[in-house]
Design an enzyme around this catalytic site. Structure first.
Site, PDB file in Angstrom:
ATOM      1  N   ASN A   1       0.858  -1.444   0.710  1.00  0.00           N
ATOM      2  CA  ASN A   1       0.050   0.170  -0.068  1.00  0.00           C
ATOM      3  C   ASN A   1       0.967   1.524   0.095  1.00  0.00           C
ATOM      4  O   ASN A   1       2.229   0.971  -0.282  1.00  0.00           O
ATOM      5  CB  ASN A   1      -0.611   0.196   0.948  1.00  0.00           C
ATOM      6  CG  ASN A   1       0.069   0.212   2.534  1.00  0.00           C
ATOM      7  OD1 ASN A   1       0.738   1.131   3.182  1.00  0.00           O
ATOM      8  ND2 ASN A   1      -0.110  -1.235   3.718  1.00  0.00           N
ATOM      9  N   ARG A   2       0.315   2.303   0.378  1.00  0.00           N
ATOM     10  CA  ARG A   2       1.165   3.553  -0.084  1.00  0.00           C
ATOM     11  C   ARG A   2       2.104   4.471   1.165  1.00  0.00           C
ATOM     12  O   ARG A   2       1.832   5.299   1.194  1.00  0.00           O
ATOM     13  CB  ARG A   2       0.043   4.662  -1.197  1.00  0.00           C
ATOM     14  CG  ARG A   2      -0.457   4.186  -2.490  1.00  0.00           C
ATOM     15  CD  ARG A   2      -0.922   5.914  -2.493  1.00  0.00           C
ATOM     16  NE  ARG A   2      -1.767   5.201  -4.478  1.00  0.00           N
ATOM     17  CZ  ARG A   2      -1.277   4.917  -4.930  1.00  0.00           C
ATOM     18  NH1 ARG A   2       0.150   5.076  -5.254  1.00  0.00           N
ATOM     19  NH2 ARG A   2      -1.823   4.727  -6.195  1.00  0.00           N
TER      20      ARG A   2
END
Ligand code: C5P
Length: 420
Positions: A229-230
């Site tokens: 994920n970011r």
């Protein structure tokens, strides 16, 4: 309205860096808030700004040289080191930080900084590589250990066309930090070792153990691919750094991130959610556990031993299974549950309603909720807008702040929530 800096006397040590010009603006900001500012310029600072400009803005004489006979007769470096409520070093260059950390009294600024017992705030500014160098990290850890307060540096474009941490904090941020320092240090000096007090107000977590998770997890699909994920890890790392600065013994369990390890923190690097849980369990006991990591909710049910090949047909379906919930697992421990368990809730919609449901489900004591919808730029960004949700459903919303500042304020709150 109370003005915390009203009539407070600030000795402003201006170091020799390109950011010295911002120190002139800082003089104005501090004076706007009612402070009296006495400038002291290092030799290097005078290559960038003149003592005359600093003196004109401060409305006070600017000090410059250790061996100025007139100055020694008039005020002297020992008096300079005492005759104020606080010392602010902005910009604090790598060299000035090194001199402070080693106690080298080679010029007026360093001599005053060695001779003082006043609270000190440094606002570092330097090239990103100098900031990230192990020598600077060591010096920073030493200074924090001595009770020196730190604001910034911020990320951003630098004079040398590089990008990263190293920019001087904005003058308003520095002025805020001076206010916070003076509010926290009103009980006495910033130096516990000099004041001889058992607990330094600048180090409210001295003797406490703090565990922080940070960053994303990587869940392997095969040897070359993973689900992620970011999350940048900035918020978790900032909390760990602030806890260390507050005197805690900090363990940071971090997923894969691109940012440097915080100074003075034990870092355990992990990749997957299961490895993160194992590292967290090993790191217990702790007084405070803060679960900032964006843990992958699912992982591939099986990991290919070799790179999965295209075979011209439809791709094989990716079957996912749920990861363990680290926060809920630790909050439910019976024997060594940390006194304060803090969760985060990254939501893209209905932030508060979801957060209220989540605090009950996870069993934590406090939930820090933030909106990570793409428009807010929080995930991977530099600022955060958080809401503190209590077990009773109460909500406190903070303004949008730099993640470092969010970290400092959260740590101050955690310290206040811990029983004595
Ligand atoms: O359920 P959700 O992922 O929104 O919960 C977020 C909170 O739970 C965060 O504090 C996160 O670190 C933690 N968490 C965890 N383990 C998971 C999922 C989330 O510790 N598997």
């Amino acid at each position: 309205m109370t003005r915390p800096l009203q009539n407070r006397r600030i000795l402003l040590v201006i170091g020799g860096g390109i950011a010295a010009y911002k120190a002139l603006d800082l003089i104005r900001r501090l004076r706007e808030r009612g402070a009296q500012v006495r400038p002291l310029l290092t030799k290097g600072a005078q290559e960038f700004v003149t003592p005359l400009a600093a003196a004109a803005l401060a409305g006070e004489r600017a000090h410059t040289d250790l061996f100025d006979r007139a100055e020694e007769a008039d005020i002297g470096h020992i008096k300079l080191a005492r005759d104020a409520d606080a010392i602010v070093v902005a910009p604090a260059t790598a060299s000035l930080m090194a001199r402070m950390a080693t106690g080298e009294a080679s010029d007026l600024a360093a001599t005053v900084l060695l001779a003082t017992t006043l609270p000190i705030l440094i606002a570092p500014a330097m090239n990103v590589r100098m900031w990230q160098h192990p020598a600077t990290r060591r010096n920073l850890a030493t200074l924090k250990g001595d009770g020196v307060h730190v604001v910034g540096p911020n990320d951003g474009a630098m004079a040398e066309a590089e990008f990263g941490p190293g920019r001087l904090a904005e003058p308003a941020e520095i002025a805020d930090a001076v206010e916070a320092m003076l509010a926290g240090d009103d009980a006495g000096s910033g130096f516990g070792f000099l004041a001889g007090r058992p607990q330094n107000p600048a180090r409210p977590l001295a003797g406490r153990r703090v565990l922080v998770t940070s960053g994303p997890t990587h869940e392997p699909i095969d040897p070359v691919r993973y689900l992620a994920n970011r999350s940048s890890g900035r918020q978790g790392h900032a909390i760990a750094a602030a806890a260390a600065a507050a005197g805690a013994e900090v363990t940071l369990v971090s997923g894969p991130v691109q940012i440097p390890d915080p100074a003075g923190v034990r870092v355990i690097a992990v990749e997957t959610a299961r490895a993160m849980l194992a590292a967290v369990e090993t790191a217990l006991p702790a007084d405070i556990a803060v679960f900032t990591a964006a843990v992958g909710d699912w992982r591939p049910a099986s990991v290919g031993a070799n790179k999965i090949k295209k075979d011209g047909g439809d791709p094989a379906p990716l079957v996912l299974v749920e990861n363990p919930d680290i926060l809920a697992t630790i909050a439910a421990r019976s024997s060594d549950r940390p006194t304060l368990v803090v969760g985060f809730a990254a939501e893209t919609d209905d932030v508060l309603a979801n957060a209220r449901r989540k605090i009950a489900r996870k069993g934590c004591d406090l939930l820090v909720a933030n909106d990570v919808s793409a428009s807010g730029g929080v995930m991977g960004g530099l600022t955060n807008t958080v809401h503190l949700v209590g077990r009773d459903g109460s909500v406190e919303t903070w303004p949008t702040l730099d993640k470092d500042e969010v970290g400092r304020r959260l740590v101050a709150r955690f310290a206040a929530l811990l029983p004595a």
